[in-house]
Design an enzyme around this catalytic site. Structure first.
Site, PDB file in Angstrom:
ATOM      1  N   ARG A  87       0.840  -1.218   0.000  1.00 55.63           N
ATOM      2  CA  ARG A  87       0.000   0.000   0.000  1.00 55.63           C
ATOM      3  C   ARG A  87       0.871   1.263   0.000  1.00 55.63           C
ATOM      4  O   ARG A  87       0.558   2.249   0.664  1.00 55.63           O
ATOM      5  CB  ARG A  87      -0.924   0.041   1.219  1.00 55.63           C
ATOM      6  CG  ARG A  87      -1.967  -1.050   1.276  1.00 55.63           C
ATOM      7  CD  ARG A  87      -2.986  -0.915   0.151  1.00 55.63           C
ATOM      8  NE  ARG A  87      -4.125  -1.777   0.359  1.00 55.63           N
ATOM      9  CZ  ARG A  87      -4.156  -3.072   0.037  1.00 55.63           C
ATOM     10  NH1 ARG A  87      -3.103  -3.640  -0.536  1.00 55.63           N
ATOM     11  NH2 ARG A  87      -5.222  -3.805   0.261  1.00 55.63           N
ATOM     12  N   SER A 118     -10.569  -0.549   3.365  1.00 60.31           N
ATOM     13  CA  SER A 118      -9.751  -0.654   4.590  1.00 60.31           C
ATOM     14  C   SER A 118      -9.323   0.737   5.031  1.00 60.31           C
ATOM     15  O   SER A 118      -8.727   1.469   4.248  1.00 60.31           O
ATOM     16  CB  SER A 118      -8.486  -1.460   4.322  1.00 60.31           C
ATOM     17  OG  SER A 118      -8.795  -2.728   3.837  1.00 60.31           O
ATOM     18  N   GLU A 152      -4.624   3.958   6.137  1.00 58.33           N
ATOM     19  CA  GLU A 152      -4.318   3.672   4.738  1.00 58.33           C
ATOM     20  C   GLU A 152      -4.956   4.755   3.876  1.00 58.33           C
ATOM     21  O   GLU A 152      -4.442   5.129   2.815  1.00 58.33           O
ATOM     22  CB  GLU A 152      -4.902   2.294   4.379  1.00 58.33           C
ATOM     23  CG  GLU A 152      -4.353   1.714   3.113  1.00 58.33           C
ATOM     24  CD  GLU A 152      -5.431   1.220   2.190  1.00 58.33           C
ATOM     25  OE1 GLU A 152      -5.309   1.472   0.980  1.00 58.33           O
ATOM     26  OE2 GLU A 152      -6.394   0.591   2.663  1.00 58.33           O
TER      27      GLU A 152
HETATM   28  N1  EPU Z   1     -10.454 -10.442  10.573  1.00 59.75           N
HETATM   29  C1  EPU Z   1     -11.090 -10.459  11.785  1.00 59.75           C
HETATM   30  N2  EPU Z   1     -12.070  -9.539  12.018  1.00 59.75           N
HETATM   31  C2  EPU Z   1     -12.444  -8.632  11.079  1.00 59.75           C
HETATM   32  C3  EPU Z   1     -11.773  -8.596   9.840  1.00 59.75           C
HETATM   33  C4  EPU Z   1     -10.773  -9.513   9.600  1.00 59.75           C
HETATM   34  O1  EPU Z   1     -10.791 -11.280  12.654  1.00 59.75           O
HETATM   35  O2  EPU Z   1     -13.357  -7.847  11.366  1.00 59.75           O
HETATM   36  C5  EPU Z   1      -9.448 -11.469  10.274  1.00 59.75           C
HETATM   37  C6  EPU Z   1     -10.047 -12.525   9.350  1.00 59.75           C
HETATM   38  O3  EPU Z   1     -10.670 -13.524  10.064  1.00 59.75           O
HETATM   39  C7  EPU Z   1      -8.854 -13.037   8.616  1.00 59.75           C
HETATM   40  C8  EPU Z   1      -7.931 -11.840   8.566  1.00 59.75           C
HETATM   41  O4  EPU Z   1      -8.385 -10.930   9.561  1.00 59.75           O
HETATM   42  O5  EPU Z   1      -8.217 -14.049   9.340  1.00 59.75           O
HETATM   43  C9  EPU Z   1      -7.849 -11.200   7.197  1.00 59.75           C
HETATM   44  O6  EPU Z   1      -9.099 -10.669   6.794  1.00 59.75           O
HETATM   45  P1  EPU Z   1      -9.417 -10.352   5.243  1.00 59.75           P
HETATM   46  O7  EPU Z   1      -9.151 -11.558   4.426  1.00 59.75           O
HETATM   47  O8  EPU Z   1     -10.784  -9.761   5.198  1.00 59.75           O
HETATM   48  O9  EPU Z   1      -8.329  -9.325   4.818  1.00 59.75           O
HETATM   49  P2  EPU Z   1      -7.684  -8.018   5.501  1.00 59.75           P
HETATM   50  O10 EPU Z   1      -6.285  -8.323   5.874  1.00 59.75           O
HETATM   51  O11 EPU Z   1      -8.580  -7.547   6.588  1.00 59.75           O
HETATM   52  C10 EPU Z   1      -6.684  -7.074   3.281  1.00 59.75           C
HETATM   53  C11 EPU Z   1      -6.727  -5.801   2.479  1.00 59.75           C
HETATM   54  C12 EPU Z   1      -8.038  -5.687   1.717  1.00 59.75           C
HETATM   55  C13 EPU Z   1      -8.149  -6.885   0.788  1.00 59.75           C
HETATM   56  C14 EPU Z   1      -8.084  -8.170   1.642  1.00 59.75           C
HETATM   57  C15 EPU Z   1      -8.075  -9.416   0.796  1.00 59.75           C
HETATM   58  C16 EPU Z   1      -5.337  -4.187   3.640  1.00 59.75           C
HETATM   59  C17 EPU Z   1      -5.292  -2.943   4.449  1.00 59.75           C
HETATM   60  N3  EPU Z   1      -6.554  -4.647   3.348  1.00 59.75           N
HETATM   61  O12 EPU Z   1      -7.709  -6.990   4.284  1.00 59.75           O
HETATM   62  O13 EPU Z   1      -7.978  -4.502   0.919  1.00 59.75           O
HETATM   63  O14 EPU Z   1      -9.359  -6.850   0.061  1.00 59.75           O
HETATM   64  O15 EPU Z   1      -6.863  -8.187   2.426  1.00 59.75           O
HETATM   65  O16 EPU Z   1      -6.842  -9.553   0.168  1.00 59.75           O
HETATM   66  O17 EPU Z   1      -4.297  -4.737   3.308  1.00 59.75           O
HETATM   67  C18 EPU Z   1      -8.514  -2.187   0.870  1.00 59.75           C
HETATM   68  O18 EPU Z   1      -7.312  -1.980   0.811  1.00 59.75           O
HETATM   69  O19 EPU Z   1      -9.363  -1.268   0.893  1.00 59.75           O
HETATM   70  C19 EPU Z   1      -8.995  -3.568   0.996  1.00 59.75           C
HETATM   71  C20 EPU Z   1     -10.276  -3.869   1.158  1.00 59.75           C
END
Ligand code: EPU
Length: 337
Positions: free
Chosen positions: A161, A236, A332
């Site tokens: 990012r 995010s 972000e």
């Molecule tokens: N999780 C929780 N609680 C929550 C949200 C997430 O426990 O409320 C845990 C999930 O259970 C999972 C982990 O966190 O184990 C990862 O969650 P998720 O797959 O939803 O991905 P993220 O790390 O929260 C990132 C990106 C997203 C992207 C997803 C999928 C960033 C800041 N965000 O989110 O990007 O869609 O991975 O690759 O890196 C964005 O940048 O706007 C965005 C949506």
């Protein structure tokens, strides 16, 4: 060149913040941009899809809305196709353009809001892929003197990012065109991400093609992330923090279920969404702002919320996580003050 005065930016930011711009100019060509630069208008604010900004108050100066469109094939071999897209193209429409032609490389990035020009600025990424893996170069205009510069992948210095446009080049360039090289043949699909594997399995797809992966990504995003047309948000709000391995192992003792992503040697990336949920913020609402019920990483505006209220909520979340986990999380989203 047409200047509009006292324009509401509510339709131009996905958080739906009701702030006004003093002056608003649509830029649909490099020539129009050069006219603005020649006139020495200041200050200039560049707006793409408005999906990664938080507007906290009325904006003095000139909002330049990037509307440079067009998708042009500039080179083609048996294996690859190099394509230049106007920075004002809608990213998801560009992804659909590629998928409809069977071109591989950006299918995991389907449904990401925003424009093509914003994609390299924050090196958009999702489901195991970042745009840098297909990025070739971009054209940008220096806002001080109107000169054009072509940035190679190396010069963009992409990170998680992050890019040079969020660091020393911040606010200095207007991106006009971005070039990507996509695969025609022999494309390797990236279906390693757990949620994609599960979704394809659920749909009974054993040998997915590019369109199947894109559809799986679209389904996952729709089920987890709020649609800005219904609830204001900018995806995010925070980046996932990268912490030292020792710190992670310490946290794992207290929270054996803590999820993690690989990072550079000696470091671990932790989902900020998990930290926010564990800190008790998931689904909370304060007035008309809050934390999304399905994905704690997304802050939302239910309608009449303000940018300042989102900043206060974000600060509270940041402080609580620092106290509870000794982990510092950073925004972000770009906060325009
Ligand atoms: N999780 C929780 N609680 C929550 C949200 C997430 O426990 O409320 C845990 C999930 O259970 C999972 C982990 O966190 O184990 C990862 O969650 P998720 O797959 O939803 O991905 P993220 O790390 O929260 C990132 C990106 C997203 C992207 C997803 C999928 C960033 C800041 N965000 O989110 O990007 O869609 O991975 O690759 O890196 C964005 O940048 O706007 C965005 C949506």
């Amino acid at each position: 060149m047409l200047i509009s005065y006292n324009v509401s930016l509510k339709p131009y930011n996905t958080f739906g913040m009701a702030v006004n711009a003093d002056k608003f100019i649509r830029i649909s060509s490099t020539e129009q941009l050069l006219e603005v630069i020649d006139l020495g208008l200041e200050p200039l604010w560049i707006l793409g899809g408005g999906s990664n900004v938080l507007l906290t108050g009325d904006l003095p100066g000139y909002i330049l809305k990037n509307e440079i469109r067009g998708i042009t094939i500039i080179h083609e071999t048996d294996e690859e196709l190099t394509v230049e897209a106007g920075a004002g193209e809608i990213w998801h429409e560009f992804v659909l353009w590629a998928i409809s032609r069977g071109l591989g490389g950006i299918e995991n990035l389907a449904l990401i809001p925003g424009t093509v020009g914003a994609a390299p600025i924050q090196n958009i990424g999702a489901y195991g892929l970042e745009q840098e893996s297909v990025f070739t170069c971009l054209k940008a205009i220096n806002l001080k003197d109107g000169s054009e510069k072509i940035f190679s992948r190396e010069e963009c210095r992409f990170g998680y990012r992050n890019s040079v446009f969020k660091q020393e080049c911040k606010g200095r360039y207007f991106i006009t065109y971005v070039t990507y090289t996509l695969r025609k043949n022999g494309h390797t699909l990236n279906t390693s991400y757990g949620a994609i594997v599960e979704k394809l399995h659920e749909k009974g797809i054993q040998n997915p093609d590019i369109a199947d992966v894109a559809e799986a990504v679209i389904d996952i995003r729709r089920s987890k992330l709020p649609d800005p047309a219904e609830i204001g948000n900018a995806g995010s709000f925070f980046k996932n923090p990268v912490i030292k391995e020792g710190h992670y192992l310490q946290l794992k003792k207290d929270y054996p279920e803590i999820p993690s992503y690989p990072a550079d040697a000696g470091f671990v990336k932790i989902p900020a969404g998990w930290l926010i949920e564990k800190a008790g913020f998931k689904g909370i609402r304060r007035g008309d702002v809050g934390v999304h019920k399905n994905q704690a990483l997304v802050l939302v505006n239910y309608g009449a919320g303000t940018g300042k209220e989102i900043v206060e909520l974000a600060e509270d979340i940041r402080e609580t996580i620092l106290q509870k986990f000794k982990v510092s999380i950073e925004a972000e989203v770009n906060i325009w003050k």
